[in-house]
Design an enzyme around this catalytic site. Structure first.
Site, mmCIF file in Angstrom:
data_model
loop_
_atom_site.group_PDB
_atom_site.id
_atom_site.type_symbol
_atom_site.label_atom_id
_atom_site.label_comp_id
_atom_site.label_asym_id
_atom_site.label_seq_id
_atom_site.Cartn_x
_atom_site.Cartn_y
_atom_site.Cartn_z
ATOM 1 N N ARG A 29 -1.456 -10.998 -2.419
ATOM 2 C CA ARG A 29 -2.227 -12.239 -2.331
ATOM 3 C C ARG A 29 -2.470 -12.863 -3.700
ATOM 4 O O ARG A 29 -2.576 -14.087 -3.817
ATOM 5 C CB ARG A 29 -3.554 -11.965 -1.605
ATOM 6 C CG ARG A 29 -3.352 -11.763 -0.094
ATOM 7 C CD ARG A 29 -4.525 -11.052 0.554
ATOM 8 N NE ARG A 29 -4.414 -11.024 2.013
ATOM 9 C CZ ARG A 29 -3.653 -10.171 2.687
ATOM 10 N NH1 ARG A 29 -2.919 -9.275 2.033
ATOM 11 N NH2 ARG A 29 -3.626 -10.204 4.011
ATOM 12 N N ASP A 319 -4.432 1.172 8.614
ATOM 13 C CA ASP A 319 -3.384 1.789 7.797
ATOM 14 C C ASP A 319 -3.685 3.242 7.459
ATOM 15 O O ASP A 319 -2.786 3.982 7.043
ATOM 16 C CB ASP A 319 -3.182 0.996 6.506
ATOM 17 C CG ASP A 319 -2.440 -0.307 6.737
ATOM 18 O OD1 ASP A 319 -1.744 -0.427 7.767
ATOM 19 O OD2 ASP A 319 -2.560 -1.212 5.891
ATOM 20 N N ARG A 350 3.810 4.145 14.715
ATOM 21 C CA ARG A 350 3.029 5.227 14.118
ATOM 22 C C ARG A 350 2.333 6.111 15.152
ATOM 23 O O ARG A 350 1.932 7.227 14.808
ATOM 24 C CB ARG A 350 2.019 4.663 13.116
ATOM 25 C CG ARG A 350 2.685 4.195 11.830
ATOM 26 C CD ARG A 350 1.706 3.680 10.801
ATOM 27 N NE ARG A 350 2.428 3.265 9.591
ATOM 28 C CZ ARG A 350 1.926 2.460 8.667
ATOM 29 N NH1 ARG A 350 0.708 1.973 8.796
ATOM 30 N NH2 ARG A 350 2.646 2.151 7.611
#
Length: 437
Positions: A29, A319, A350
């Site tokens: 970002r 995450d 995942r």
């Protein structure tokens, strides 16, 4: 080049102080939002990982000048952004790069073609294509997946209710809205996803506002010229999570992680560690570039307890779930993780890959439609049998999870394709070696 990492089994204790890599989300970002200033800024403590360098290369192709006066400091000059690219914009394995830049470039009235590697080309892009199309964007895709072609178009502001809490969806729309002169763009989501984009936009002078509405979390933005200001990237709490869990489950460990980002939308891992009875302490808290930062001390925690992890905390630790799953195998009782179905849309599925690889160590873990049921050590010694090969499926977090599991195994383990850790934690092995005594 393919790399295999080997753990020795029965890891030495982790002791000492260390830094972790700069925050990956913020590094992306800083380049993307920094380029919106159309000015010159210094970005300190930038993460030179594969994903972030993909973003950097694309911005160079779009007319930005980027130079490194030293290893982790870059100078971004965006006075000539955004020219129409002469070649495809290759995003590598980075979903953040593709989704955020699709939002930004849809509002630039230019034509471009975004591509990615095999893994990225399987990930869902319809979640950004549909709302951007409502704004007036013209985006062609491969049945909702990469590659993406952005055609010239004029955008209008909209109000959009996202069915999922996704920082990438939210950021893509806010970036498009910040460059759209017609109207205001508002994004609403069911839970608050990570808010680095909102904080950085505000720090650089945007008129962005955040609010609650009818139980939803909202952000609204309209076009405002940004102010070129220098940025400093904090330590990545997602990278730190592997060290935090390692110290919590390796006997007699005691480490301090320096300069870690403590943004409340990212600290779900800390809340889970505390709820599971980990010995953890926050030190030296302050703020930099609009983000909270501090040090974290964690010690070996022999009396970990199971937890139920669900609902609004999930976007704050999505995450970190692979390493939390490993943590749960060392806790007393049954841990349940729910509402995490979006794990299937990461670098790998995942849910499937975490369960498959931890079972190789002897863990009692069952995948569900949206998470896991994990049986902890239940008064056992907790050590894995080891003597296995871990596959990472092009997924850096699966590779690192496998390595930590190997540190509490009775026999050596081999983690295949370990080069994928370069995506987020280039010095992973060296960091652990420096802490082992």
């Amino acid at each position: 080049m393919r790399r295999i990492a080997t753990t020795s089994g029965f890891s030495a204790t982790l002791k000492g102080e260390t830094l972790v890599p700069p925050d990956k989300s913020m590094s992306h970002r800083s380049l993307i939002i920094g380029s919106l200033t159309r000015g010159k800024i210094k970005i300190s403590n930038f993460l030179k990982s594969a994903d972030c360098l993909a973003t950097l290369d694309i911005l160079r192709e779009l007319g930005c000048e980027i130079n490194f006066p030293d290893e982790n400091t870059l100078i971004l000059n965006a006075q000539n952004a955004y020219r129409e690219p002469k070649k495809d914009l290759y995003c590598g394995n980075s979903g953040t790069t593709m989704r955020l830049l699709t939002g930004l470039l849809s509002a630039q009235n230019l034509k471009c073609h975004l591509t990615g590697d095999i893994s990225l080309s399987k990930r869902p892009m319809k979640r950004i294509i549909e709302p951007l199309t409502l704004m007036g964007a013209r985006i062609k895709s491969n049945e909702g997946k990469a590659p993406l072609t952005i055609e010239r178009a004029e955008l209008n502001g909209i109000e959009y209710i996202s069915p999922i809490a996704s920082a990438q969806v939210k950021s893509a729309l806010l970036l498009a809205g910040s460059e759209t002169s017609k109207g205001t763009t508002t994004v609403l989501e069911p839970y608050l996803s990570r808010d680095h984009s909102e904080r950085m936009l505000k720090f650089l002078g945007s008129n962005i506002k955040t609010f609650r509405k009818d139980g939803l979390f909202g952000s609204t933005i309209s076009h405002t010229p940004l102010i070129p200001k220098d940025l400093t990237i904090v330590g990545d709490i997602s990278s730190a999570s592997f060290l935090l869990v390692g110290a919590a489950i390796i006997k007699n460990s005691d480490i301090i992680l320096k300069g870690i980002g403590l943004n409340p939308t990212r600290t779900g891992i800390l809340d889970v560690l505390k709820s599971m009875n980990a010995d953890i302490e926050l030190l030296n808290r302050t703020e930099i570039s609009g983000e909270e930062i501090g040090d974290i001390r964690i010690r070996y925690s022999p009396d970990l307890k199971a937890a139920k992890i669900e609902g609004e905390i999930i976007p704050r630790l999505i995450d970190e779930i692979p390493i939390i799953a490993l943590l749960a195998t060392q806790a007393e009782g049954t841990t349940i993780i729910k509402d995490a179905g979006d794990l299937k849309n990461k670098e790998s599925d995942r849910i499937a890959s975490v369960a498959r690889e931890l079972k190789k160590f002897g863990a009692k873990i069952e995948p569900t439609e949206d998470g896991f049921i994990i049986e902890g050590k239940n008064s056992g010694k907790g050590l894995f049998k080891g003597d296995c090969e871990v596959n990472c499926y092009h997924d850096h977090r699966i590779a690192m999870m496998g390595y930590i599991a190997g540190l509490i195994s009775e026999k050596p383990c081999h983690i295949n394709d370990f080069e994928w850790v370069e995506t987020s934690f280039p010095n992973f092995l060296k960091t652990f070696e420096n802490l082992q005594n």
